[in-house]
Design an enzyme around this catalytic site. Sequence first.
Site, PDB file in Angstrom:
ATOM      1  N   LYS A 202      77.196  33.636 -43.201  1.00 52.59           N
ATOM      2  CA  LYS A 202      76.269  33.032 -44.155  1.00 52.59           C
ATOM      3  C   LYS A 202      75.837  31.659 -43.661  1.00 52.59           C
ATOM      4  O   LYS A 202      76.492  31.050 -42.801  1.00 52.59           O
ATOM      5  CB  LYS A 202      76.914  32.907 -45.542  1.00 52.59           C
ATOM      6  CG  LYS A 202      78.145  31.994 -45.607  1.00 52.59           C
ATOM      7  CD  LYS A 202      78.775  32.036 -46.981  1.00 52.59           C
ATOM      8  CE  LYS A 202      80.009  31.154 -47.094  1.00 52.59           C
ATOM      9  NZ  LYS A 202      79.746  29.726 -46.999  1.00 52.59           N
TER      10      LYS A 202
ATOM     11  N   CYS B  73      81.669  24.886 -50.560  1.00 48.81           N
ATOM     12  CA  CYS B  73      81.549  26.348 -50.619  1.00 48.81           C
ATOM     13  C   CYS B  73      82.392  26.966 -51.727  1.00 48.81           C
ATOM     14  O   CYS B  73      81.951  27.910 -52.392  1.00 48.81           O
ATOM     15  CB  CYS B  73      81.899  26.953 -49.268  1.00 48.81           C
ATOM     16  SG  CYS B  73      80.751  26.458 -47.950  1.00 48.81           S
TER      17      CYS B  73
ATOM     18  N   ASP C  91      85.635  30.848 -45.501  1.00 48.16           N
ATOM     19  CA  ASP C  91      85.324  29.915 -44.407  1.00 48.16           C
ATOM     20  C   ASP C  91      86.532  29.189 -43.803  1.00 48.16           C
ATOM     21  O   ASP C  91      86.439  28.004 -43.478  1.00 48.16           O
ATOM     22  CB  ASP C  91      84.316  28.858 -44.889  1.00 48.16           C
ATOM     23  CG  ASP C  91      83.034  29.456 -45.419  1.00 48.16           C
ATOM     24  OD1 ASP C  91      82.838  30.678 -45.294  1.00 48.16           O
ATOM     25  OD2 ASP C  91      82.221  28.696 -45.978  1.00 48.16           O
TER      26      ASP C  91
END
Length: 204
Positions: free
Chosen positions: A80, A115, A19
């Site tokens: 996601k 995350c 990310d």
Amino acid sequence: MAHRLRFLNSKKTLFLLCDIQEKFRPVIPLFEGLLKNADKLTKAGKEFQIPLIVSEQYPEKLGNTVCELDIAHAEAVITKTQFSMLVPEMENKIKALYGERPCDVVLYGLESHVCIEQTAIDFLNNGINVYIVADCCTSRLNQDRDLALDRLRSAGCVITTSESIIFNLLRDKNNPKFNAIRKLVNPPSIDMQLAKSGSGGSKL
């Protein structure tokens, strides 16, 4: 208890880039340093021919992986909405690459306390050794990152740095990749203010 520290095998190791997206740039204080360190590590992984999987959290709103990172060699770029990277698409890709699972994953990106942490938990629960690359991880607040690294160390992750991972894989000056890697590591990594004193500070 932490997993046993060992030498990484490039054929049994997976790099996970989590990310590092455009919308995070203005809200992450150490973002530019993260980019430079992550770029070095990602290029080294390519030299060692280690599979790379990239995730992007809700890219419709948060944008794609930043253009400074060359991820053209990635085995997959997975979108996601859940915070952990270990979504079904990734599980299927890992099975295709390794048969069942890698021995080790090298995990880096952001945010450390969301995350990164949740991805590490999922892999640890699947019996896979997790290396967290601390100088390639960050959060909007350094305290969130530092406390997350403390928790992840206690959970059994190996907390390390980009150069440590690179030299762990290289191991010998006579490695045929030495000259290419030397060019990558010659500029020092960016100091990500990891050596904090006091409560909650990660001491690497």
